[in-house]
Design a protein around this motif. Structure first.
Motif, PDB file in Angstrom:
ATOM      1  N   VAL A 192       0.837  -1.194   0.000  1.00  0.00           N
ATOM      2  CA  VAL A 192       0.000   0.000   0.000  1.00  0.00           C
ATOM      3  C   VAL A 192       0.878   1.251   0.000  1.00  0.00           C
ATOM      4  O   VAL A 192       2.010   1.223   0.487  1.00  0.00           O
ATOM      5  CB  VAL A 192      -0.946  -0.018   1.232  1.00  0.00           C
ATOM      6  N   THR A 193       0.341   2.324  -0.558  1.00  0.00           N
ATOM      7  CA  THR A 193       1.056   3.604  -0.492  1.00  0.00           C
ATOM      8  C   THR A 193       0.584   4.383   0.722  1.00  0.00           C
ATOM      9  O   THR A 193      -0.451   4.089   1.312  1.00  0.00           O
ATOM     10  CB  THR A 193       0.780   4.481  -1.734  1.00  0.00           C
ATOM     11  N   ASP A 194       1.315   5.417   1.028  1.00  0.00           N
ATOM     12  CA  ASP A 194       0.841   6.410   1.979  1.00  0.00           C
ATOM     13  C   ASP A 194      -0.240   7.226   1.262  1.00  0.00           C
ATOM     14  O   ASP A 194      -0.468   7.069   0.062  1.00  0.00           O
ATOM     15  CB  ASP A 194       2.001   7.291   2.441  1.00  0.00           C
ATOM     16  N   GLU A 195      -0.919   8.107   1.977  1.00  0.00           N
ATOM     17  CA  GLU A 195      -2.010   8.868   1.363  1.00  0.00           C
ATOM     18  C   GLU A 195      -1.540   9.841   0.290  1.00  0.00           C
ATOM     19  O   GLU A 195      -2.306  10.219  -0.588  1.00  0.00           O
ATOM     20  CB  GLU A 195      -2.818   9.586   2.437  1.00  0.00           C
ATOM     21  N   LEU A 196      -0.277  10.243   0.332  1.00  0.00           N
ATOM     22  CA  LEU A 196       0.258  11.135  -0.691  1.00  0.00           C
ATOM     23  C   LEU A 196       0.796  10.372  -1.895  1.00  0.00           C
ATOM     24  O   LEU A 196       1.278  10.970  -2.853  1.00  0.00           O
ATOM     25  CB  LEU A 196       1.352  12.031  -0.098  1.00  0.00           C
ATOM     26  N   GLN A 197       0.746   9.056  -1.819  1.00  0.00           N
ATOM     27  CA  GLN A 197       1.185   8.170  -2.896  1.00  0.00           C
ATOM     28  C   GLN A 197       2.653   8.364  -3.261  1.00  0.00           C
ATOM     29  O   GLN A 197       3.044   8.354  -4.418  1.00  0.00           O
ATOM     30  CB  GLN A 197       0.295   8.344  -4.137  1.00  0.00           C
ATOM     31  N   ILE A 198       3.462   8.507  -2.220  1.00  0.00           N
ATOM     32  CA  ILE A 198       4.893   8.700  -2.411  1.00  0.00           C
ATOM     33  C   ILE A 198       5.667   7.417  -2.106  1.00  0.00           C
ATOM     34  O   ILE A 198       6.580   7.050  -2.835  1.00  0.00           O
ATOM     35  CB  ILE A 198       5.410   9.854  -1.519  1.00  0.00           C
ATOM     36  N   ILE A 199       5.278   6.737  -1.041  1.00  0.00           N
ATOM     37  CA  ILE A 199       6.029   5.582  -0.554  1.00  0.00           C
ATOM     38  C   ILE A 199       5.177   4.321  -0.642  1.00  0.00           C
ATOM     39  O   ILE A 199       4.028   4.303  -0.203  1.00  0.00           O
ATOM     40  CB  ILE A 199       6.467   5.798   0.909  1.00  0.00           C
ATOM     41  N   ALA A 200       5.759   3.265  -1.198  1.00  0.00           N
ATOM     42  CA  ALA A 200       5.112   1.949  -1.222  1.00  0.00           C
ATOM     43  C   ALA A 200       5.676   1.121  -0.078  1.00  0.00           C
ATOM     44  O   ALA A 200       6.891   1.039   0.092  1.00  0.00           O
ATOM     45  CB  ALA A 200       5.374   1.256  -2.550  1.00  0.00           C
ATOM     46  N   SER A 201       4.784   0.517   0.695  1.00  0.00           N
ATOM     47  CA  SER A 201       5.199  -0.308   1.820  1.00  0.00           C
ATOM     48  C   SER A 201       4.436  -1.617   1.805  1.00  0.00           C
ATOM     49  O   SER A 201       3.263  -1.658   1.433  1.00  0.00           O
ATOM     50  CB  SER A 201       4.884   0.393   3.148  1.00  0.00           C
ATOM     51  N   GLY A 202       5.103  -2.672   2.241  1.00  0.00           N
ATOM     52  CA  GLY A 202       4.415  -3.944   2.386  1.00  0.00           C
ATOM     53  C   GLY A 202       3.357  -3.826   3.465  1.00  0.00           C
ATOM     54  O   GLY A 202       3.607  -3.242   4.519  1.00  0.00           O
ATOM     55  N   LEU A 203       2.183  -4.353   3.190  1.00  0.00           N
ATOM     56  CA  LEU A 203       1.100  -4.322   4.175  1.00  0.00           C
ATOM     57  C   LEU A 203       0.982  -5.673   4.865  1.00  0.00           C
ATOM     58  O   LEU A 203       1.071  -5.758   6.086  1.00  0.00           O
ATOM     59  CB  LEU A 203      -0.218  -3.939   3.497  1.00  0.00           C
ATOM     60  N   THR A 204       0.805  -6.733   4.085  1.00  0.00           N
ATOM     61  CA  THR A 204       0.653  -8.067   4.650  1.00  0.00           C
ATOM     62  C   THR A 204       0.669  -9.100   3.529  1.00  0.00           C
ATOM     63  O   THR A 204       0.650  -8.749   2.350  1.00  0.00           O
ATOM     64  CB  THR A 204      -0.665  -8.190   5.448  1.00  0.00           C
ATOM     65  N   THR A 205       0.684 -10.339   3.914  1.00  0.00           N
ATOM     66  CA  THR A 205       0.400 -11.447   3.005  1.00  0.00           C
ATOM     67  C   THR A 205      -0.750 -12.198   3.638  1.00  0.00           C
ATOM     68  O   THR A 205      -0.742 -12.474   4.838  1.00  0.00           O
ATOM     69  CB  THR A 205       1.613 -12.377   2.833  1.00  0.00           C
ATOM     70  N   ILE A 206      -1.749 -12.490   2.819  1.00  0.00           N
ATOM     71  CA  ILE A 206      -2.968 -13.101   3.341  1.00  0.00           C
ATOM     72  C   ILE A 206      -3.305 -14.343   2.531  1.00  0.00           C
ATOM     73  O   ILE A 206      -2.955 -14.424   1.351  1.00  0.00           O
ATOM     74  CB  ILE A 206      -4.124 -12.071   3.317  1.00  0.00           C
ATOM     75  N   GLU A 207      -3.972 -15.293   3.168  1.00  0.00           N
ATOM     76  CA  GLU A 207      -4.472 -16.440   2.412  1.00  0.00           C
ATOM     77  C   GLU A 207      -5.418 -15.905   1.351  1.00  0.00           C
ATOM     78  O   GLU A 207      -6.303 -15.102   1.648  1.00  0.00           O
ATOM     79  CB  GLU A 207      -5.234 -17.395   3.319  1.00  0.00           C
ATOM     80  N   THR A 208      -5.238 -16.342   0.130  1.00  0.00           N
ATOM     81  CA  THR A 208      -6.018 -15.814  -0.982  1.00  0.00           C
ATOM     82  C   THR A 208      -7.514 -15.965  -0.751  1.00  0.00           C
ATOM     83  O   THR A 208      -8.283 -15.066  -1.090  1.00  0.00           O
ATOM     84  CB  THR A 208      -5.573 -16.479  -2.299  1.00  0.00           C
ATOM     85  N   LYS A 209      -7.938 -17.047  -0.137  1.00  0.00           N
ATOM     86  CA  LYS A 209      -9.376 -17.247   0.083  1.00  0.00           C
ATOM     87  C   LYS A 209      -9.972 -16.221   1.055  1.00  0.00           C
ATOM     88  O   LYS A 209     -11.178 -16.057   1.104  1.00  0.00           O
ATOM     89  CB  LYS A 209      -9.658 -18.675   0.559  1.00  0.00           C
TER      90      LYS A 209
END
Length: 136
Positions: free
Chosen positions: A18-35
């Motif tokens: 996900v980015t920050d609200e200004l769309q400057i930095i991309a950061s890992g959020l999580t890895t989730i089971e696809t289902k």
């Protein structure tokens, strides 16, 4: 502005960045089971403003679609019908897994941590999102 979410979609797990609200930095959020991805997104979107979904597009070296594209297309269709106000774009994800592994090596992670496939997926999603931000 609002956030942008990127997905490294897989049959078992999906990495999310996900980015920050200004769309400057991309950061890992999580890895989730696809289902569980749609329940996760429904909860996430209750608290966060998201204006765009970026989905990795796996391609062969000759630029043709990868075999895994057959699993991604239904996800994209459901994503579009479940969240119709959020546009979806695709970004070439060739080599993101290799780049993810190399970034873990470069950051000094021990071999045991580098074998964590969930972490590889999350970093791959971050690379996909960074690629989008760089080229937009």
């Amino acid at each position: 502005m609002a956030r942008i979410i990127a997905f490294d979609y897989g049959e078992k797990r999906t990495g999310i960045a996900v980015t920050d609200e200004l769309q400057i930095i991309a950061s890992g959020l999580t890895t989730i089971e696809t289902k569980k991805i749609f329940s996760f997104l429904t909860d996430y979107l209750k608290n966060e403003n998201v204006e765009l979904f970026v989905v990795g597009e796996p391609k062969q070296l000759n630029n043709s679609a990868s075999e895994s594209e057959q699993f991604i297309k239904p996800f994209i269709e459901k994503l579009g019908t479940t969240f119709p106000k959020i546009p979806i774009i695709r970004v070439d994800e060739r080599f993101t897994s290799k780049m993810s592994s190399q970034s873990m090596i470069d950051s000094g992670l021990k071999k045991k941590h580098r074998q964590n496939k969930a972490l590889v997926d999350e970093i791959s999603a971050t690379i996909i999102l960074q690629s989008y931000l760089y080229n937009k």
